[in-house]
Design an enzyme around this catalytic site. Sequence first.
Site, mmCIF file in Angstrom:
data_model
loop_
_atom_site.group_PDB
_atom_site.id
_atom_site.type_symbol
_atom_site.label_atom_id
_atom_site.label_comp_id
_atom_site.label_asym_id
_atom_site.label_seq_id
_atom_site.Cartn_x
_atom_site.Cartn_y
_atom_site.Cartn_z
ATOM 1 N N HIS A 1 -3.107 7.184 2.347
ATOM 2 C CA HIS A 1 -3.586 5.891 1.837
ATOM 3 C C HIS A 1 -4.980 5.638 2.403
ATOM 4 O O HIS A 1 -5.231 5.831 3.594
ATOM 5 C CB HIS A 1 -2.611 4.800 2.270
ATOM 6 C CG HIS A 1 -3.128 3.426 2.063
ATOM 7 N ND1 HIS A 1 -3.702 3.021 0.874
ATOM 8 C CD2 HIS A 1 -3.197 2.348 2.902
ATOM 9 C CE1 HIS A 1 -4.081 1.754 0.990
ATOM 10 N NE2 HIS A 1 -3.793 1.332 2.207
ATOM 11 N N CYS B 1 0.815 -1.226 0.000
ATOM 12 C CA CYS B 1 0.000 0.000 0.000
ATOM 13 C C CYS B 1 0.845 1.273 0.000
ATOM 14 O O CYS B 1 0.311 2.357 -0.193
ATOM 15 C CB CYS B 1 -0.966 -0.006 1.172
ATOM 16 S SG CYS B 1 -2.027 -1.448 1.192
ATOM 17 N N ASN C 1 -10.198 -0.141 0.235
ATOM 18 C CA ASN C 1 -8.739 -0.025 0.200
ATOM 19 C C ASN C 1 -8.233 -0.632 -1.116
ATOM 20 O O ASN C 1 -8.308 -1.841 -1.306
ATOM 21 C CB ASN C 1 -8.168 -0.768 1.416
ATOM 22 C CG ASN C 1 -6.652 -0.717 1.489
ATOM 23 O OD1 ASN C 1 -5.980 -0.378 0.525
ATOM 24 N ND2 ASN C 1 -6.113 -1.089 2.642
HETATM 25 O O1 UT7 Z 1 -3.411 -0.956 3.861
HETATM 26 C C1 UT7 Z 1 -3.305 -1.384 5.181
HETATM 27 C C2 UT7 Z 1 -4.224 -2.544 5.279
HETATM 28 N N1 UT7 Z 1 -4.990 -2.755 6.424
HETATM 29 C C3 UT7 Z 1 -5.546 -1.850 7.267
HETATM 30 O O2 UT7 Z 1 -5.364 -0.677 7.212
HETATM 31 C C4 UT7 Z 1 -6.432 -2.418 8.317
HETATM 32 C C5 UT7 Z 1 -6.232 -1.792 9.673
HETATM 33 N N2 UT7 Z 1 -7.173 -2.362 10.628
HETATM 34 C C6 UT7 Z 1 -8.485 -2.077 10.593
HETATM 35 O O3 UT7 Z 1 -8.946 -1.332 9.747
HETATM 36 C C7 UT7 Z 1 -9.357 -2.671 11.674
HETATM 37 O O4 UT7 Z 1 -8.554 -3.325 12.626
HETATM 38 C C8 UT7 Z 1 -10.436 -3.659 11.124
HETATM 39 C C9 UT7 Z 1 -11.471 -2.906 10.355
HETATM 40 C C10 UT7 Z 1 -9.775 -4.713 10.245
HETATM 41 C C11 UT7 Z 1 -11.134 -4.371 12.284
HETATM 42 O O5 UT7 Z 1 -11.713 -3.407 13.143
HETATM 43 P P1 UT7 Z 1 -11.478 -3.510 14.733
HETATM 44 O O6 UT7 Z 1 -12.229 -2.407 15.323
HETATM 45 O O7 UT7 Z 1 -9.998 -3.545 14.946
HETATM 46 O O8 UT7 Z 1 -12.169 -4.871 15.057
HETATM 47 P P2 UT7 Z 1 -11.557 -6.166 15.752
HETATM 48 O O9 UT7 Z 1 -10.572 -6.831 14.849
HETATM 49 O O10 UT7 Z 1 -11.121 -5.802 17.141
HETATM 50 O O11 UT7 Z 1 -12.825 -7.080 15.873
HETATM 51 C C12 UT7 Z 1 -13.941 -6.732 16.720
HETATM 52 C C13 UT7 Z 1 -15.016 -7.770 16.514
HETATM 53 C C14 UT7 Z 1 -14.493 -9.207 16.574
HETATM 54 O O12 UT7 Z 1 -15.489 -9.993 17.184
HETATM 55 P P3 UT7 Z 1 -15.359 -10.424 18.749
HETATM 56 O O13 UT7 Z 1 -14.063 -11.197 18.847
HETATM 57 O O14 UT7 Z 1 -15.333 -9.115 19.500
HETATM 58 O O15 UT7 Z 1 -16.571 -11.241 18.976
HETATM 59 C C15 UT7 Z 1 -14.401 -9.591 15.132
HETATM 60 O O16 UT7 Z 1 -14.527 -10.983 14.929
HETATM 61 O O17 UT7 Z 1 -15.589 -7.604 15.221
HETATM 62 C C16 UT7 Z 1 -15.588 -8.871 14.551
HETATM 63 N N3 UT7 Z 1 -15.493 -8.643 13.112
HETATM 64 C C17 UT7 Z 1 -16.575 -8.396 12.352
HETATM 65 N N4 UT7 Z 1 -17.885 -8.325 12.649
HETATM 66 C C18 UT7 Z 1 -18.730 -8.049 11.648
HETATM 67 C C19 UT7 Z 1 -14.388 -8.610 12.329
HETATM 68 N N5 UT7 Z 1 -14.741 -8.362 11.056
HETATM 69 C C20 UT7 Z 1 -16.087 -8.232 11.042
HETATM 70 C C21 UT7 Z 1 -17.023 -7.966 10.046
HETATM 71 N N6 UT7 Z 1 -18.329 -7.876 10.373
HETATM 72 N N7 UT7 Z 1 -16.674 -7.780 8.743
#
Ligand code: UT7
Length: 322
Positions: A249, A116, A279
């Site tokens: 980005h 990225c 993204n």
């Molecule tokens: O170019 C660089 C590439 N990547 C990035 O920039 C990504 C950077 N990270 C992020 O954008 C965020 O960390 C995410 C959007 C990927 C995730 O958001 P978060 O607020 O960090 O969520 P989390 O990983 O802490 O997950 C919270 C909950 C989890 O459930 P439990 O364990 O609390 O029951 C996940 O399983 O949300 C769940 N979850 C979802 N729920 C509904 C994860 N993905 C999803 C989804 N829909 N798509």
Amino acid sequence: MTFAKITGTGSYLPGKPVSNAELIAMHGLDSSDEWIIARTGIRFRHLAPANTTASDLALEAARRALGAAGRQPNDLDMIIVATSTPDYIFPSTAALLQAKLGVSNGSPAFDLQAVCSGFAYALSVAEKFIRSGSNRCVLVVGAEVFSRILDWKDRGTCILFGDGAGAIMLEASDTPGILATALHADGSHHKMLAVPGQICGGQPTGDPFLRMDGQAVFKFAVKVLAEVAEEVLAAGGMTAGQIDWLIPHQANIRILQSTAKKLGLPIEKCVVAVDRHGNTSAASIPLALDESVRAGTIKRGDTLLLEGVGGGFTWGAALVKY
Ligand code: UT7
């Protein structure tokens, strides 16, 4: 002295926008429109048809950038394509793009792989060639078909990414365009965001899908985007208050908001395209730039701060007088 200036921009998004609800239904995901919007800001992304490659998307973006600069393909004396989703293992997507554009002057073409941060890296490399006097008319492209490397069963990653391409023409100029650049990498974080697979003996080995520690990536991205922005501002002798447009980005609206806040900039000065594109990795910065230029939001003479962060880990920024 010779400077490097952006003389044209172009971009391309394949097909129709795919909404969160459509994506969820398409892949039977355990997710919701509300969760995706609240946690990422993403509402739509574009997905390339199965037979469409990164060089196809790059071709459309490149034609538009050439047109905007009033240039013909054989005016190009270098092509750099930033991509992590190339058409083939080799030859490079840039070589394929060169052929598709009909460039027949034997000028160099190569891919640059910094995920990225790829566009920030490619822009900086192109600028060095121009400043050294060895090149005068360089096409810099970010083109991705990330949909090819997504695991549609992994709701934590597959909702984030989209396909697309953005391009700029970077040309030699008597007046400054690219004011300063900064590039970084720290390979010790290579496992945080990776497609840890390869082709061996005719078969994919390892894991051919994108894997990510989302929270770790989030924290790292917010930290280094603020640091590299300050670094490039200092190198250009400017302060954040002098920036007309911040183009980070486009990964997650919360990363954009945190970055703007850390720089003391109102979110209104930050170009936001992640809601419509998702993204698009190396394509995200030139896509956001081109849309803003064509909408008339970014004007000649504006000061821009472009910055990327991605797998590797890599990060980089450019301070630009447009
Ligand atoms: O170019 C660089 C590439 N990547 C990035 O920039 C990504 C950077 N990270 C992020 O954008 C965020 O960390 C995410 C959007 C990927 C995730 O958001 P978060 O607020 O960090 O969520 P989390 O990983 O802490 O997950 C919270 C909950 C989890 O459930 P439990 O364990 O609390 O029951 C996940 O399983 O949300 C769940 N979850 C979802 N729920 C509904 C994860 N993905 C999803 C989804 N829909 N798509």
